[in-house]
Scaffold this motif. Sequence first.
Motif, PDB file in Angstrom:
ATOM      1  N   UNK A  63       0.712  -1.137  -0.048  1.00 31.86           N
ATOM      2  CA  UNK A  63       0.060  -0.038  -0.196  1.00 31.86           C
ATOM      3  C   UNK A  63       0.858   1.222  -0.041  1.00 31.86           C
ATOM      4  N   UNK A  64       2.049   1.348   1.007  1.00 26.87           N
ATOM      5  CA  UNK A  64       2.797   2.475   0.712  1.00 26.87           C
ATOM      6  C   UNK A  64       3.624   2.712  -0.503  1.00 26.87           C
ATOM      7  N   UNK A  65       3.981   1.606  -1.169  1.00 30.51           N
ATOM      8  CA  UNK A  65       4.353   1.807  -2.782  1.00 30.51           C
ATOM      9  C   UNK A  65       3.764   1.832  -3.971  1.00 30.51           C
ATOM     10  N   UNK A  66       2.137   1.693  -3.463  1.00 28.91           N
ATOM     11  CA  UNK A  66       1.277   1.528  -4.592  1.00 28.91           C
ATOM     12  C   UNK A  66       1.189   2.771  -5.684  1.00 28.91           C
ATOM     13  N   UNK A  67       1.577   3.953  -5.018  1.00 27.87           N
ATOM     14  CA  UNK A  67       1.119   5.125  -5.922  1.00 27.87           C
ATOM     15  C   UNK A  67       2.368   5.893  -6.180  1.00 27.87           C
ATOM     16  N   UNK A  68       3.582   5.281  -5.650  1.00 30.36           N
ATOM     17  CA  UNK A  68       4.832   5.898  -5.940  1.00 30.36           C
ATOM     18  C   UNK A  68       5.206   6.667  -4.910  1.00 30.36           C
ATOM     19  N   UNK A  69       6.566   6.973  -4.845  1.00 34.36           N
ATOM     20  CA  UNK A  69       7.577   6.279  -5.623  1.00 34.36           C
ATOM     21  C   UNK A  69       7.521   4.595  -5.522  1.00 34.36           C
ATOM     22  N   UNK A  70       7.639   3.772  -6.516  1.00 31.45           N
ATOM     23  CA  UNK A  70       7.506   2.299  -6.599  1.00 31.45           C
ATOM     24  C   UNK A  70       9.058   1.608  -5.634  1.00 31.45           C
ATOM     25  N   UNK A  71       9.754   2.503  -5.548  1.00 31.64           N
ATOM     26  CA  UNK A  71      10.921   1.857  -5.246  1.00 31.64           C
ATOM     27  C   UNK A  71      11.298   2.120  -3.590  1.00 31.64           C
ATOM     28  N   UNK A  72      12.110   1.204  -3.174  1.00 34.44           N
ATOM     29  CA  UNK A  72      12.297   0.960  -1.799  1.00 34.44           C
ATOM     30  C   UNK A  72      13.570   0.538  -1.484  1.00 34.44           C
ATOM     31  N   UNK A  73      14.283   0.569  -0.228  1.00 30.94           N
ATOM     32  CA  UNK A  73      15.501   0.028   0.309  1.00 30.94           C
ATOM     33  C   UNK A  73      15.260  -1.176   1.168  1.00 30.94           C
ATOM     34  N   UNK A  74      16.112  -2.061   1.089  1.00 38.62           N
ATOM     35  CA  UNK A  74      15.886  -3.424   2.159  1.00 38.62           C
ATOM     36  C   UNK A  74      17.327  -3.549   2.417  1.00 38.62           C
ATOM     37  N   UNK A  75      17.255  -4.370   3.658  1.00 41.34           N
ATOM     38  CA  UNK A  75      18.549  -4.915   4.429  1.00 41.34           C
ATOM     39  C   UNK A  75      18.983  -6.061   3.765  1.00 41.34           C
ATOM     40  N   UNK A  99      10.805  -6.756  -6.672  1.00 40.56           N
ATOM     41  CA  UNK A  99      11.927  -7.527  -7.585  1.00 40.56           C
ATOM     42  C   UNK A  99      13.096  -6.464  -7.537  1.00 40.56           C
ATOM     43  N   UNK A 100      14.310  -6.882  -7.460  1.00 37.48           N
ATOM     44  CA  UNK A 100      15.438  -6.312  -7.190  1.00 37.48           C
ATOM     45  C   UNK A 100      15.714  -5.287  -8.301  1.00 37.48           C
ATOM     46  N   UNK A 101      16.158  -3.986  -7.868  1.00 34.83           N
ATOM     47  CA  UNK A 101      16.298  -2.830  -8.753  1.00 34.83           C
ATOM     48  C   UNK A 101      17.736  -2.391  -8.295  1.00 34.83           C
ATOM     49  N   UNK A 102      18.626  -3.077  -7.580  1.00 35.37           N
ATOM     50  CA  UNK A 102      19.884  -2.529  -7.222  1.00 35.37           C
ATOM     51  C   UNK A 102      20.617  -3.441  -6.256  1.00 35.37           C
ATOM     52  N   UNK A 103      21.446  -2.958  -5.623  1.00 36.03           N
ATOM     53  CA  UNK A 103      22.270  -3.655  -4.630  1.00 36.03           C
ATOM     54  C   UNK A 103      21.381  -3.980  -3.341  1.00 36.03           C
ATOM     55  N   UNK A 104      20.717  -2.948  -2.721  1.00 28.77           N
ATOM     56  CA  UNK A 104      19.769  -3.033  -1.685  1.00 28.77           C
ATOM     57  C   UNK A 104      18.466  -2.362  -1.855  1.00 28.77           C
ATOM     58  N   UNK A 105      18.237  -2.300  -3.139  1.00 28.92           N
ATOM     59  CA  UNK A 105      16.840  -1.554  -3.614  1.00 28.92           C
ATOM     60  C   UNK A 105      15.938  -2.562  -4.380  1.00 28.92           C
ATOM     61  N   UNK A 106      14.726  -2.367  -3.986  1.00 28.29           N
ATOM     62  CA  UNK A 106      13.635  -3.247  -4.625  1.00 28.29           C
ATOM     63  C   UNK A 106      12.608  -2.420  -5.182  1.00 28.29           C
ATOM     64  N   UNK A 107      11.875  -2.945  -6.261  1.00 29.46           N
ATOM     65  CA  UNK A 107      10.619  -2.086  -6.844  1.00 29.46           C
ATOM     66  C   UNK A 107       9.528  -3.027  -6.960  1.00 29.46           C
ATOM     67  N   UNK A 108       8.427  -2.417  -7.031  1.00 29.81           N
ATOM     68  CA  UNK A 108       7.165  -2.867  -7.160  1.00 29.81           C
ATOM     69  C   UNK A 108       7.098  -3.004  -8.764  1.00 29.81           C
ATOM     70  N   UNK A 114      14.341   8.118  -6.136  1.00 29.78           N
ATOM     71  CA  UNK A 114      15.306   7.842  -5.156  1.00 29.78           C
ATOM     72  C   UNK A 114      14.755   6.737  -4.207  1.00 29.78           C
ATOM     73  N   UNK A 115      15.432   5.741  -3.897  1.00 30.40           N
ATOM     74  CA  UNK A 115      15.298   4.596  -3.012  1.00 30.40           C
ATOM     75  C   UNK A 115      14.692   5.160  -1.673  1.00 30.40           C
ATOM     76  N   UNK A 116      13.527   4.821  -1.374  1.00 31.80           N
ATOM     77  CA  UNK A 116      13.074   5.055  -0.069  1.00 31.80           C
ATOM     78  C   UNK A 116      12.749   3.922   0.922  1.00 31.80           C
ATOM     79  N   UNK A 117      12.639   3.899   2.098  1.00 29.87           N
ATOM     80  CA  UNK A 117      12.372   2.600   2.981  1.00 29.87           C
ATOM     81  C   UNK A 117      10.744   2.527   2.549  1.00 29.87           C
TER      82      UNK A 117
END
Length: 923
Positions: A265-277, A294-303, A518-521
């Motif tokens: 729900x938080x990624x639903x309307x954007x930004x679709x990118x987030x950061x994970x550990x 799905x992965x979008x970088x070393x520690x980033x994911x995307x919906x 920009x990747x966000x949590x």
Amino acid sequence: MHGGGPEAHRDAPRKPVGTAYGGGCEEALDVPGPPPRPPATKTAPAACSPASAHPANVRRMTTPSPRTLAEELRNRSDSGLAGLLRSRPDLLNPVPGDLTQLATRAGTRASVVRAVERLDTFALQTAEALAVAPDPCPYPALAALMAGDAGDAAVAAELPRAVAALRAQALVWGPDDRLRLVRTARELLTPSATHPSPTGLGPAVAEAAAGMSPGRLQEIIAAAGLPATHDPVSAVAALTALFTDRARMAALLDTAPAESVAVLDRLLWGPPYGAVTDRPAAHLQWLLDRGLLLPAGARNVVLPREAALHLRAGRAHRVPEPEPPVLAPVTARDPQLVDNAAASQAFTALATVEELLKEWDLGGPPVLRAGGLSIRDLKRTAVALDTTEQLAAFWLELAYGAGLIASDGEADERYAATPAAEDWLQLPDHERWAVLAAAWLPATRTPGVVGTADAKGRALAALGPHLDRSPAPEVRRRTLTLLAALPPGACVPPAAILARLRWERPLRGAAAAPGAGQPTAPESATAPAPVEDLRSRLAQWTLTEAELLGITGRGALSTHGRALLGTNPDTGTGPETETDLDTGTAPDTWTGPDEATTTTPTAPTAPTDPTTHAAALLSPLLPEPVDHVLLQADLTAVAPGPLHRPLAEALGVLADIESKGGATVYRFTPASVRRALDAGRSAAELQEFLTTHSRTPVPQPLAYLIDDVARKHGHLRIGAAAAYVRCDDDALLSEILADRRAAALRLRRLAPTVLAAQTSPDQLLDGLRAMGYAPAAESAAGDVLIARADSYRTPPRTAPAPVPDGPPSPDRTLLEAAVRAIRAGDLAATAERKPAPAAPSAPGALPRTTSAETLATMQAAVLTSSPVWIGYVNADGAASQRVIAPVRVEGGFVTAYDHTSDEVRTYALHRITGASELADDSA
């Protein structure tokens, strides 16, 4: 390329490729491809025009659905091409040689960016939806993206208009079952990590999973409950099919933990990118295992886009805006009261500019080395005009734009009134207002930015450089046009105007949340902060400046303001009410005979010059000048209205202005009377002047004041020695010498009636006047000098030219000529030719024949009256292709009708590189 598979390219017969312009756009090239299905709706017949009988038009009406943008343009009517060139005037510079060049140029990045920036909100949202849709996209799929699964009646009603607008600007092409966004526009609007989209969607599953290992893909589809596949391509296809299947996707999400659903729900309307550990939490791991992140970088994911669309119920935008904001609430006022208020303010504007010219009559402040007016001088001007610094900057820029003030261009450069100011002051009031209004409406110099910082952090100065804002004329005219669309006397809050302007010209990407890309949590989200854009500020400044100029009154557009825009003052309608938003002017209509029959009658039009018509409407509303004042016993005079100019100038010397308004109050003081005496007037002349121009008797205190000052005036005489004081009364000179205040003048007695000073005559005059005396300056011959300073004027100067926002809008004559030239050039580039008897040349290349063959071809064409395709090199060495119909061949020249230029021309045979007869079906 979008023209079909490799088999279609290999088996289909190739057509000659036209000359490319700018390169890099597949849509513009005439490449073969599988024919698309016919459109669902029947295309309306093209309007009849003189060019309809052209061979290219015959082919255009019989060609099936287009496979490229060039073919789409080739199938358009002449009015359709004219509409494209009008809405995108940059495509006309220079005029394209044929439709392939036009299509290529329409796909260049600079031109597409300009076209996208001029879309309204809903058309832009439609283009953004096409950018995230499959290519090509059927119309039902686009409608589902815009309206969602539940549907939206307003979206369904307005979507055809938005698609038609995109088609008209050549941003979308193809039939309704195969809509294609121009490749450059797709690249601009497709979301990515570095270029977020206002839709808030991320990349598709295929794009996000492009770098994943086959083993990881198999793990994801297994966790999602899908059978194993044999290759990554089929695995991605299976995952995509799962995310696009509403029933199976709903069943999968029913098993998701509540925390996982909250992350989605938080990624639903954007930004679709987030950061994970490195060790994500269990609820995040659940999403990662099933490909919902799905992965979008070393520690980033995307919906993934397909998953987001399912969660959004199929909608590409959170809030589609199919209709413009309504101009409400509407406040109705009496139109006559509005006109009177506007006329009153117009008169105040004239008085303010006149006061500015009077203040700078002897020469204005110096020009800064970097150009413009210093802050100190701006403050002094604001005090002189009794206004704020920001409004003083507006009046300065208005006078500068009208050519009334300028710099003198001398070594010690300063500002002053121009010779045009003298002519302006002699005009009637309504004509003077017309000069100011005509200079303000198209001006690009924006006084509202005065005091703000430029790119280097320096404050922008009034009358200085870097004040031009190219969108200002279009925003200014459009703001007033929106007011003109309301009933006479009606007004709306400024916020309603700003909302409407934002809908008509949204800033692309402004709807995206800050930090998009920009990747966000996934656990947090931030709200966007509102930012006021330039167009909104320009609109606010327009409303303020229009009120100051008397174009609007009490927030409503006046009758003369409507005439200034070219609208009908009686109905409030005209060519500007719903008009071309690119230029703010009504576009030239280009209708054929069939379209002209359906034209509805229009209201009577205003005179050809809107400014003159507006001035004529304003004239009876302005107060008539008066030729008298009312003298009062308290040494004041009241002017019951605007005074005639000679009377106002004479009274301005004799008295000081105490207050302004509907009635100006003048106050008589000893200093003001002495000023009139210094100007060469005698006491008797002053008494006679007041008696002539006063409706009341001259009060006794005023008569005594004039006589008393005149009695003392000139008793002391000052001349240049360095300076001396001469007086027949030696007692008076002794009194001056004994006065301690005269110590600074360093006086000494040369004779009983003469004192010498070690200061200049001007300083001596000021000093004695400060002590309460009334000295007069005299010449070397002993005559009294009249203190009448000469006005200072600059050399003739032209008003600053507006800086246009892109190329100007073409007129009807240019559009007709351009369309005719493009059609003729396209005929020359695409017509089928008979093979030459010599070695055949490459498709699209200039024909090559010997001189004898060329002459024989021309002579045969004259006998058979058939067109010929030639290559020609002009005197400048420029080569071109032309289709001509030879009429006569003699003396080394051929006279022929040139289809390219649509005229009869003569060509030198030695400059023709080759000739080839056209095929029978093309002829």
